[in-house]
Scaffold this active site. Structure first.
Site, PDB file in Angstrom:
ATOM      1  N   ASP A  91       0.850  -1.191   0.000  1.00  0.00           N
ATOM      2  CA  ASP A  91       0.000   0.000   0.000  1.00  0.00           C
ATOM      3  C   ASP A  91       0.883   1.237   0.000  1.00  0.00           C
ATOM      4  OD1 ASP A  91      -2.380  -1.456   0.113  1.00  0.00           O
ATOM      5  OD2 ASP A  91      -2.437  -1.444   2.293  1.00  0.00           O
TER       6      ASP A  91
ATOM      7  N   ASP B  96      -7.295  -1.334  -4.260  1.00  0.00           N
ATOM      8  CA  ASP B  96      -8.373  -1.114  -3.293  1.00  0.00           C
ATOM      9  C   ASP B  96      -9.424  -0.159  -3.857  1.00  0.00           C
ATOM     10  OD1 ASP B  96      -6.960  -2.732  -1.523  1.00  0.00           O
ATOM     11  OD2 ASP B  96      -6.023  -1.039  -0.502  1.00  0.00           O
TER      12      ASP B  96
END
Length: 157
Positions: free
Chosen positions: A114, A133
């Site tokens: 991330d 995401d």
């Protein structure tokens, strides 16, 4: 279903390309965050070993991979059994492509990489997420709004 496959491929490629660019070209790491448009958009290195926002941390990598694949197969099966329009197919593709991009991360690194961090209005958001995401979320919301409930295909068709 062609739209589904194209949007899944695009989502997977964009996610992986964005991670490569941010980590290998910009050099974002634990010790080298990059403020893009502070405080709205920052690049912060994060390793998500759980589900979302680190929930489920400690659950085995293979369990998380299996869950993602089961969800992808379920969405594909549902889309095949209940033919949908282009927007619903594109939404399903975004969801599947994003999920498979995160599966690829888990296989390559043992965690989901991330890097996106967004804060606003005096609130310092400690969480990071990635492009996959965004696609998963957009795909799920798109299915809610664009999928129509039709009678399922008959067996043998």
């Amino acid at each position: 279903m062609k739209v589904l496959w194209i949007s899944a491929f695009i989502a997977l490629v964009l996610d992986q390309a964005s991670k490569y660019y941010v980590i290998h070209v910009l050099g974002v790491s634990q010790s080298n965050p990059v403020d893009v448009l502070p405080p709205l958009l920052n690049f912060r290195y994060g390793e998500n070993r759980g589900i979302n926002f680190g929930l489920g941390d400690g659950v085995g990598v293979w369990v998380l991979i299996a869950i993602a694949i089961v969800i992808c197969v379920g969405v594909l099966w549902w889309m095949w059994r209940h033919p949908q329009g282009r927007l619903a197919n594109a939404s399903a593709g975004l969801l599947i492509g994003g999920a498979l991009a995160n599966v690829l991360d888990r296989r390559l690194y043992g965690y989901v990489l991330d890097f996106l961090n967004m804060s606003c209005c005096g609130i310092n958001n400690p969480f990071v997420f990635n492009v996959a995401d965004i696609f998963i979320f957009a795909g799920a919301i798109g299915l809610v709004f664009f999928a129509k409930e039709d009678k399922p295909r008959k067996k043998g068709t």
